[in-house]
Design a protein around this motif. Structure first.
Motif, PDB file in Angstrom:
ATOM      1  N   THR A  19       0.833  -1.213   0.000  1.00 48.18           N
ATOM      2  CA  THR A  19       0.000   0.000   0.000  1.00 48.18           C
ATOM      3  C   THR A  19       0.866   1.262   0.000  1.00 48.18           C
ATOM      4  OG1 THR A  19      -0.158  -0.128   2.423  1.00 48.18           O
ATOM      5  CG2 THR A  19      -1.975  -1.083   1.157  1.00 48.18           C
ATOM      6  N   SER A  22      -0.493   6.765  -2.589  1.00 47.66           N
ATOM      7  CA  SER A  22      -0.902   6.941  -3.985  1.00 47.66           C
ATOM      8  C   SER A  22      -0.432   8.276  -4.556  1.00 47.66           C
ATOM      9  CB  SER A  22      -2.420   6.895  -4.075  1.00 47.66           C
ATOM     10  OG  SER A  22      -2.988   8.089  -3.529  1.00 47.66           O
ATOM     11  N   SER A  60      -2.180  -2.821  -3.915  1.00 46.16           N
ATOM     12  CA  SER A  60      -3.089  -1.790  -3.436  1.00 46.16           C
ATOM     13  C   SER A  60      -2.360  -0.449  -3.411  1.00 46.16           C
ATOM     14  CB  SER A  60      -3.595  -2.149  -2.033  1.00 46.16           C
ATOM     15  OG  SER A  60      -4.480  -1.161  -1.545  1.00 46.16           O
ATOM     16  N   MET A  61      -3.030   0.538  -2.899  1.00 45.35           N
ATOM     17  CA  MET A  61      -2.436   1.856  -2.625  1.00 45.35           C
ATOM     18  C   MET A  61      -3.135   2.429  -1.407  1.00 45.35           C
ATOM     19  SD  MET A  61      -2.077   3.794  -6.307  1.00 45.35           S
ATOM     20  CE  MET A  61      -0.969   3.198  -7.577  1.00 45.35           C
ATOM     21  N   GLU A  62      -2.403   3.239  -0.655  1.00 41.16           N
ATOM     22  CA  GLU A  62      -3.028   4.040   0.399  1.00 41.16           C
ATOM     23  C   GLU A  62      -3.397   5.367  -0.242  1.00 41.16           C
ATOM     24  OE1 GLU A  62      -2.434   5.446   5.031  1.00 41.16           O
ATOM     25  OE2 GLU A  62      -0.681   4.801   3.883  1.00 41.16           O
ATOM     26  N   LEU A  82      -6.013  -2.731  -9.015  1.00 37.66           N
ATOM     27  CA  LEU A  82      -5.800  -2.891  -7.583  1.00 37.66           C
ATOM     28  C   LEU A  82      -6.696  -3.995  -7.019  1.00 37.66           C
ATOM     29  CD1 LEU A  82      -5.699   0.877  -6.516  1.00 37.66           C
ATOM     30  CD2 LEU A  82      -3.778  -0.602  -7.170  1.00 37.66           C
ATOM     31  N   ARG A  85      -8.478  -1.205  -2.008  1.00 31.10           N
ATOM     32  CA  ARG A  85      -8.077   0.202  -1.835  1.00 31.10           C
ATOM     33  C   ARG A  85      -8.128   0.563  -0.361  1.00 31.10           C
ATOM     34  NH1 ARG A  85     -11.853   2.995  -6.558  1.00 31.10           N
ATOM     35  NH2 ARG A  85     -11.254   1.573  -8.234  1.00 31.10           N
ATOM     36  N   LEU A  86      -7.049   1.114   0.116  1.00 30.05           N
ATOM     37  CA  LEU A  86      -6.952   1.625   1.484  1.00 30.05           C
ATOM     38  C   LEU A  86      -7.045   3.142   1.404  1.00 30.05           C
ATOM     39  CD1 LEU A  86      -6.159   1.251   4.553  1.00 30.05           C
ATOM     40  CD2 LEU A  86      -3.785   1.429   3.795  1.00 30.05           C
ATOM     41  N   ASP A 232       1.881  -1.569   8.711  1.00 28.32           N
ATOM     42  CA  ASP A 232       2.179  -0.262   8.096  1.00 28.32           C
ATOM     43  C   ASP A 232       3.641   0.140   8.280  1.00 28.32           C
ATOM     44  OD1 ASP A 232       1.793   2.152   6.780  1.00 28.32           O
ATOM     45  OD2 ASP A 232       1.126   3.192   8.580  1.00 28.32           O
TER      46      ASP A 232
END
Length: 254
Positions: A19, A22, A60-62, A82, A85-86, A232
């Motif tokens: 993640t 983005s 994914s991406m944050e 993706l 999505r976070l 994280d």
């Protein structure tokens, strides 16, 4: 990315999601550039194939929520392959409308409070949580990241703030906003150990914590919300930091 996969496999982790922060339409040293996205996807696919059968990898991406014009529901993200999505809040607008990152170190936060926010901590906290509610209502994401992260810096600026009635009301409002939505709530364990370079001689004894806090985790459980434990971490050797503590809270009957 390969170093993280190796660390995860060595730790016995079965599922690992990437993640990175983005791309966003404002300047930020913490967010990946749009020009890097193709290489990111290519490297992910290479690792997924190489480690097939050893670990399940997810791309994914944050995604930063910057207000109505940018967030997970933006068409930009629907075009990316993706797995999930976070979405998180890192930036909030000043009283004059300038977007400022309030997620950095406590030292940086203190400086920004004076430089950008007129030392109005109530404004900063209120705005952070109002944007969180707006983000939830805008949707477009599967998991919400560290939704009470502002509490760390706010508590440093004004000790005890998280115990105040008005602050707790924000937690109640976010919990209520998440009910009935297919959104997983992240328990972020990153801060369970001191950040790299933490100097107790300067900052004092380190106080480990989770995001959300233990009391809020129990509140989320009582509300019947979906929960995931994530580290994280930005360093592979810390990939399991705080996991045992988080699961201990989740498993506790108290």
């Amino acid at each position: 990315m390969a170093r993280f996969v190796n660390a995860a496999v060595s730790a016995g982790i079965k599922h690992l999601g990437f993640t990175p922060h983005s791309p966003i339409p404002i300047e930020s040293p913490c967010n990946m550039a749009d020009s890097d996205v193709t290489d990111y996807i290519k490297e992910f696919n290479r690792l997924k194939e190489e480690y097939s059968g050893q670990i399940n990898l997810y791309i994914s991406m944050e995604i930063d929520y910057l207000g109505k014009y940018w967030g997970a529901s933006n068409p930009y993200f629907s075009k990316l392959p993706l797995d999930y999505r976070l979405s998180s809040i890192h930036f909030i607008p000043t009283q004059e409308g300038e977007l400022i990152d309030v997620d950095g170190s406590t030292k940086s936060f203190m400086e920004k409070m004076h430089r950008y926010f007129h030392d109005d901590i109530r404004y900063v906290v209120d705005t952070f949580y109002h944007h969180t509610i707006d983000m939830i209502e805008a949707g477009g994401f599967d998991m919400i990241g560290h939704f009470d992260k502002i509490g760390l810096n706010a508590s440093t600026y004004q000790p005890g703030i998280e115990s105040e009635k008005w602050y707790k009301k924000h937690i109640d409002n976010v919990t209520d906003a998440l009910k009935g939505r297919d959104i997983i709530v992240e328990i972020n364990t990153k801060a369970w150990e001191p950040p790299v370079g933490y100097d107790e001689g300067v900052a004092g004894p380190y106080q480990p914590r989770l995001f959300p806090s233990e009391a809020t985790i129990k509140q989320l459980q009582k509300a019947g919300l979906q929960i995931a434990v994530n580290s994280d971490v930005h360093f592979p050797e810390r990939i399991t930091v705080g996991r045992d503590a988080a699961f201990s809270i989740l498993d506790s009957r108290n």
